[in-house]
Write an enzyme that holds these catalytic residues in place. Structure first.
Site, PDB file in Angstrom:
ATOM      1  N   TYR A   1       0.856  -1.186   0.000  1.00 44.68           N
ATOM      2  CA  TYR A   1       0.000   0.000   0.000  1.00 44.68           C
ATOM      3  C   TYR A   1       0.890   1.233   0.000  1.00 44.68           C
ATOM      4  O   TYR A   1       1.777   1.360   0.833  1.00 44.68           O
ATOM      5  CB  TYR A   1      -0.903   0.000   1.234  1.00 44.68           C
ATOM      6  CG  TYR A   1      -1.748   1.242   1.382  1.00 44.68           C
ATOM      7  CD1 TYR A   1      -2.824   1.472   0.526  1.00 44.68           C
ATOM      8  CD2 TYR A   1      -1.476   2.171   2.378  1.00 44.68           C
ATOM      9  CE1 TYR A   1      -3.610   2.611   0.665  1.00 44.68           C
ATOM     10  CE2 TYR A   1      -2.257   3.309   2.523  1.00 44.68           C
ATOM     11  CZ  TYR A   1      -3.316   3.526   1.670  1.00 44.68           C
ATOM     12  OH  TYR A   1      -4.089   4.650   1.807  1.00 44.68           O
TER      13      TYR A   1
ATOM     14  N   ASP B   1       9.373   2.814  -0.780  1.00 44.49           N
ATOM     15  CA  ASP B   1       8.371   3.414   0.095  1.00 44.49           C
ATOM     16  C   ASP B   1       8.717   2.995   1.523  1.00 44.49           C
ATOM     17  O   ASP B   1       8.373   1.901   1.968  1.00 44.49           O
ATOM     18  CB  ASP B   1       6.971   2.946  -0.305  1.00 44.49           C
ATOM     19  CG  ASP B   1       5.884   3.484   0.606  1.00 44.49           C
ATOM     20  OD1 ASP B   1       6.220   4.118   1.621  1.00 44.49           O
ATOM     21  OD2 ASP B   1       4.696   3.261   0.309  1.00 44.49           O
TER      22      ASP B   1
ATOM     23  N   LYS C   1       5.546   9.007   9.008  1.00 36.97           N
ATOM     24  CA  LYS C   1       5.294   8.414  10.326  1.00 36.97           C
ATOM     25  C   LYS C   1       6.320   8.820  11.365  1.00 36.97           C
ATOM     26  O   LYS C   1       6.140   9.816  12.053  1.00 36.97           O
ATOM     27  CB  LYS C   1       5.137   6.902  10.199  1.00 36.97           C
ATOM     28  CG  LYS C   1       3.934   6.501   9.327  1.00 36.97           C
ATOM     29  CD  LYS C   1       3.677   5.017   9.366  1.00 36.97           C
ATOM     30  CE  LYS C   1       2.528   4.619   8.446  1.00 36.97           C
ATOM     31  NZ  LYS C   1       1.221   5.139   8.870  1.00 36.97           N
TER      32      LYS C   1
END
Length: 428
Positions: A145, A240, A268
């Site tokens: 994702y 990613d 994050k």
């Protein structure tokens, strides 16, 4: 007279004004059933719900809370930054300091652009890759994702080397017709993809350590093949690391594997719980970004001074001596303890960990790709999840999500979790 819990009341109220009662789908507990917990406060390895129940938290805001919730140094930095103003729409020195720190810590970075979310970071990296190569096609992997940008909300096509289909309503077929979806950790497929479309592929985007189909590690052979094929065919390799960056090692998965991508997306942890993300690569590539290049990207709140203060403080804390040794040991202690508890109860189960990330699988061995993950016993996970919730342990409310430990998950906290799991496994 039945008393309705505060969580139930809030969920009922939220559904009247918010789709599904939540602002991000996984929070709705649709995968596991039941009522989501509405959190009122958090500290260290714990958070408390609206009914006052305390949970050992293993999502950590889905990764950012690596130093634990409400760390006093992070709170102090946020409070001090807030007194100077919340947002300026103009440059600050803090943005420079964060860029310098990211460039120093992450092997592939020479320049970065700060943004506000992981989706922004990956979307912008893709645009840059297409702009730099003059090509349209991208390769991603089933189960990875990369945010909710249109060209990335794609599932695999009907056969090998067919282009993907949208996984969300509202995404036109034309937006994903250039996206090729392959199996994670499958070297033969990526070799065939480049053999067929090598001069048309702008980039390959991958989670080097996947966290969105539970925890699945990329094999060294797979990631090296991506690097070699991209180099050979003039495509760009995008890591990613929004989730695994600063989670599996100080320099991210690229430090762990010794493989250098062309572009990296981060998020994050670098925000310390506030919205900061980034993407970057070589100076040559990043010079193609506006305002010096032709690839456009902008963001009013990019590099927000309060968020940057939280992120910079977190980045300093994780560089303390022994931080990653302790973090890795905690995650391994949890994975090993849960595996042993399940074995003693005769439950087909295993767990895996890398750095501060871990995965729980109701299968005999850890999965290597999306299909293997889907073959696990998700119904048994759902029962396990709710029993552990009753025990005061909050794992991700879906069988497809990685978990996270923080520096505040001490041996005592881990052992309390394992003891709870022992009580639960005998009931499954």
């Amino acid at each position: 007279m039945t008393t309705i819990s505060k969580n139930d009341q809030l969920f009922e109220r939220a559904q009247k004004t918010t789709p599904g009662g939540v602002n991000s789908p996984v929070r709705a507990f649709r995968s596991v059933g039941g009522t989501p917990r509405f959190i009122t406060r958090a500290e260290g390895p714990y958070f408390w719900d609206a009914d006052g129940k305390r949970y050992i938290d293993y999502i950590g805001s889905w990764g950012p809370a690596i130093v634990g919730h409400a760390h006093p140094d992070v709170l102090k930095a946020v409070q001090e930054a807030a007194t100077r103003g919340l947002s300026f729409g103009a440059p600050t020195e803090g943005e420079i300091e964060m860029a310098e720190e990211l460039v120093r810590l992450v092997p592939s970075l020479e320049q970065v652009r700060l943004v506000s979310s992981g989706t922004e970071a990956t979307m912008s990296a893709l645009r840059l890759a297409r702009g730099a190569t003059g090509r349209d096609k991208i390769v991603k992997f089933e189960g990875c994702y990369h945010g909710h940008a249109d060209s990335l909300l794609v599932k695999a096509g009907s056969g090998l080397l067919t282009f993907g289909n949208p996984t969300s309503a509202g995404v036109p077929e034309d937006f994903v017709k250039h996206t090729l979806v392959l199996d994670y950790n499958n070297v033969a497929q990526i070799e065939e993809a480049f053999a067929n479309f090598g001069d048309e592929i702008a980039c390959v985007i991958v989670e080097p350590v996947a966290g969105n189909m539970n925890l699945i590690k990329g094999t060294r052979e797979f990631l090296q093949a991506l690097r070699d094929l991209c180099t050979k065919h003039g495509a760009l390799l995008i890591f990613d690391e929004v989730m695994c960056g600063f989670r599996v090692a100080l320099g991210g998965a690229q430090e762990l594997y010794g493989i250098k991508p062309d572009l990296t997306a981060l998020g994050k942890v670098i925000g310390g719980g506030l919205p900061v993300a980034a993407f970057g690569g070589s100076t040559a590539l990043m010079s193609k970004m506006s305002p010096v290049g032709a690839v456009y990207q902008a963001g009013t709140l990019s590099g927000n001074p309060v968020a940057v203060a939280a992120g910079m403080t977190t980045l300093k804390l994780i560089q303390q001596p022994g931080f990653y040794d302790q973090l890795s040991a905690s995650a391994k202690r949890l994975a090993d303890g849960l595996t042993a508890a399940a074995k003693d109860a005769g439950i087909p189960f295993c767990a895996d960990a890398v750095g501060g990330m871990f995965g729980l699988y109701f299968s005999e061995t850890p999965p290597n790709n999306y299909a293997e993950m889907m073959a696990g016993n998700r119904e048994r996970f759902n029962v396990f999840f709710h029993h552990m919730l009753d025990e005061g342990v909050y794992f991700a409310p879906a069988a497809f999500e990685a978990g996270f430990v923080s520096a505040q998950h001490t041996d005592a906290v881990i052992d309390e979790t394992i003891a709870a799991a022992r009580r639960v496994f005998v009931q499954l």
